[in-house]
Each structure stands twice: as structure tokens, then as C-alpha cells.
Design an enzyme around this catalytic site. Structure first.
Site, mmCIF file in Angstrom:
data_model
loop_
_atom_site.group_PDB
_atom_site.id
_atom_site.type_symbol
_atom_site.label_atom_id
_atom_site.label_comp_id
_atom_site.label_asym_id
_atom_site.label_seq_id
_atom_site.Cartn_x
_atom_site.Cartn_y
_atom_site.Cartn_z
ATOM 1 N N GLU A 163 -8.890 -11.617 -7.831
ATOM 2 C CA GLU A 163 -8.046 -10.426 -7.688
ATOM 3 C C GLU A 163 -6.849 -10.476 -8.644
ATOM 4 O O GLU A 163 -6.478 -9.455 -9.231
ATOM 5 C CB GLU A 163 -7.587 -10.287 -6.232
ATOM 6 C CG GLU A 163 -8.753 -9.921 -5.318
ATOM 7 C CD GLU A 163 -8.406 -9.875 -3.833
ATOM 8 O OE1 GLU A 163 -7.259 -10.208 -3.465
ATOM 9 O OE2 GLU A 163 -9.291 -9.490 -3.046
ATOM 10 N N ASN A 192 -2.248 -0.089 6.959
ATOM 11 C CA ASN A 192 -1.790 -1.381 7.480
ATOM 12 C C ASN A 192 -0.892 -2.148 6.496
ATOM 13 O O ASN A 192 -0.894 -3.373 6.467
ATOM 14 C CB ASN A 192 -2.978 -2.213 7.965
ATOM 15 C CG ASN A 192 -3.977 -2.479 6.858
ATOM 16 O OD1 ASN A 192 -3.747 -2.113 5.702
ATOM 17 N ND2 ASN A 192 -5.064 -3.140 7.198
ATOM 18 N N LYS A 233 0.828 -1.210 0.000
ATOM 19 C CA LYS A 233 0.000 0.000 0.000
ATOM 20 C C LYS A 233 0.868 1.268 0.000
ATOM 21 O O LYS A 233 2.066 1.216 0.296
ATOM 22 C CB LYS A 233 -0.916 -0.036 1.230
ATOM 23 C CG LYS A 233 -1.915 -1.214 1.210
ATOM 24 C CD LYS A 233 -2.890 -1.125 2.372
ATOM 25 C CE LYS A 233 -3.924 -2.245 2.304
ATOM 26 N NZ LYS A 233 -4.988 -2.081 3.338
HETATM 27 N N1 UDP Z 1 -10.127 -0.700 6.783
HETATM 28 C C1 UDP Z 1 -10.241 0.497 7.457
HETATM 29 N N2 UDP Z 1 -11.013 0.556 8.586
HETATM 30 C C2 UDP Z 1 -11.660 -0.542 9.074
HETATM 31 C C3 UDP Z 1 -11.551 -1.760 8.364
HETATM 32 C C4 UDP Z 1 -10.782 -1.814 7.228
HETATM 33 O O1 UDP Z 1 -9.668 1.505 7.033
HETATM 34 O O2 UDP Z 1 -12.349 -0.435 10.112
HETATM 35 C C5 UDP Z 1 -9.273 -0.769 5.570
HETATM 36 C C6 UDP Z 1 -7.920 -1.401 5.874
HETATM 37 O O3 UDP Z 1 -6.934 -0.724 5.100
HETATM 38 C C7 UDP Z 1 -8.126 -2.828 5.393
HETATM 39 C C8 UDP Z 1 -9.041 -2.609 4.182
HETATM 40 O O4 UDP Z 1 -9.911 -1.565 4.586
HETATM 41 O O5 UDP Z 1 -6.907 -3.462 5.075
HETATM 42 C C9 UDP Z 1 -9.837 -3.832 3.781
HETATM 43 O O6 UDP Z 1 -10.594 -4.284 4.872
HETATM 44 P P1 UDP Z 1 -10.777 -5.830 5.155
HETATM 45 O O7 UDP Z 1 -11.858 -5.950 6.190
HETATM 46 O O8 UDP Z 1 -10.951 -6.562 3.875
HETATM 47 O O9 UDP Z 1 -9.400 -6.226 5.883
HETATM 48 P P2 UDP Z 1 -8.115 -7.022 5.366
HETATM 49 O O10 UDP Z 1 -8.596 -8.154 4.492
HETATM 50 O O11 UDP Z 1 -7.247 -6.054 4.618
HETATM 51 O O12 UDP Z 1 -7.443 -7.515 6.614
#
Ligand code: UDP
Ligand code: MG
Length: 153
Positions: A126, A112, A9
Site C-alpha cells: 500500500e 469509519n 477518509k
Molecule cells: N466496508 C463497508 N461495509 C462492510 C465492510 C467494509 O462499507 O460491510 C468498508 C469500510 O469502510 C471498511 C472498508 O470497506 O473500512 C474495507 O473493509 P475491510 O474489511 O478491509 O475493513 P478494515 O480493514 O478497514 O477494517
């Protein structure tokens, strides 16, 4: 062998962590089968993060993901999807276990460091979303036998 999809990212680019994160994947034994830099736009992010479009933080997430170009990659290995998700850690960097990428490099639920596919089904979708077939390379690793037992391949 399974393939999974990873995004480094914008915060990873800006913070100079590309080498550290990529090095972790390589040292683990995952094979890079595709890699490129790209500027993501609203259209592709609305599809990629379709499960989050109605969440209040979605506009901030879009801004964050478009802040700089990102690095997109495909990593290959046995159970690659699960292995990479385990290495990635919990979504919120403050909750992610030490030793995981997010646990070691992130203090944020948004900034993250990496995206990683969450299932073999989403990995396939994807990979096809972000890469043309000719951008994914099938090549042998000379030391392949040092990574797996015969019954694992
Ligand atoms: N995200 C965020 N706030 C939240 C949850 C998710 O900004 O409360 C962002 C974060 O960058 C995350 C992305 O949205 O990596 C995708 O969310 P997902 O729930 O798919 O989590 P991941 O699969 O990345 O762990
Ligand atoms: Mg996700």
C-alpha cells in the site's frame, strides 16, 4: 522500524476530525514519515479494495471514498502496523471498542474514519501504491530515546 499506511477518509475531512485523529497518532509516539492530500479515483480504489469488489456495498464504498480528497500518510514505529490497527479498532464503528478511533468517532460500518494496513505485507504494497520513494522521509526524532528502551530499537 516498521512503517504502516493510513488514509484519513472523506468523512474525517468533512467532520473536521483530521487534527484529532492525527494528534492521536502523534501522541502515541508514531512518526509521520509521509503525508499528502489526494483525490482517489475508481481505478486506484478497485486495486486498494480488490478484496471487496464483489460485495454489494462496493459502489457505495467507492462513492464514499471519492466524496472529497483524502489524507494519505505513512507512520513509523516499532510494530507500527499492529499498533495502528489496534488504535483503529473494529471495522464497524458501532462495534469498535471505546478508546479506539472508530469506537470514539464512528457509528458506521462504512464511514469509519480511517483506513490502516492490516499486515506488514499489505503495508509495504500500500505504501508503494500511494507514495513515490522520494515522498517518504527518513529523519531523526531528537527525543527518540524517550519513546523506546535500548533493546526495543
Ligand atoms: N466496508 C463497508 N461495509 C462492510 C465492510 C467494509 O462499507 O460491510 C468498508 C469500510 O469502510 C471498511 C472498508 O470497506 O473500512 C474495507 O473493509 P475491510 O474489511 O478491509 O475493513 P478494515 O480493514 O478497514 O477494517
Ligand atoms: Mg482492510
Amino acid at each position: 522500524m516498521e512503517q504502516t499506511f493510513v488514509i484519513l477518509k472523506p468523512s474525517t475531512i468533512v467532520r473536521g476530525l483530521v487534527g484529532d485523529v492525527l494528534g492521536r497518532f502523534q501522541r502515541k509516539g508514531l512518526q509521520i514519515t509521509a503525508m499528502k492530500m489526494a483525490q482517489l479515483d475508481e481505478q486506484i480504489l478497485r486495486v486498494h479494495y480488490a478484496h471487496l469488489v464483489d460485495r454489494p456495498f462496493f459502489p457505495d464504498l467507492m462513492q464514499s471514498m471519492m466524496a472529497t480528497p483524502v489524507i494519505l500518510m505513512v507512520l513509523k514505529g516499532k510494530d507500527a502496523v499492529e499498533v495502528v490497527r489496534t488504535m483503529t479498532g473494529a471495522t464497524n464503528g458501532r462495534k469498535a471498542a471505546p478508546g479506539t478511533i472508530r469506537g470514539d468517532y464512528s457509528m458506521s460500518g462504512q464511514e469509519n474514519i480511517v483506513h490502516a494496513s492490516d499486515s506488514p505485507e499489505s503495508a509495504k504494497v500500500e505504501i508503494e501504491r500511494f507514495f513515490k520513494p522520494e515522498e517518504i522521509f527518513d529523519y531523526a526524532l531528537p527525543h527518540f530515546r524517550n519513546f523506546y528502551a535500548p533493546d526495543e530499537v
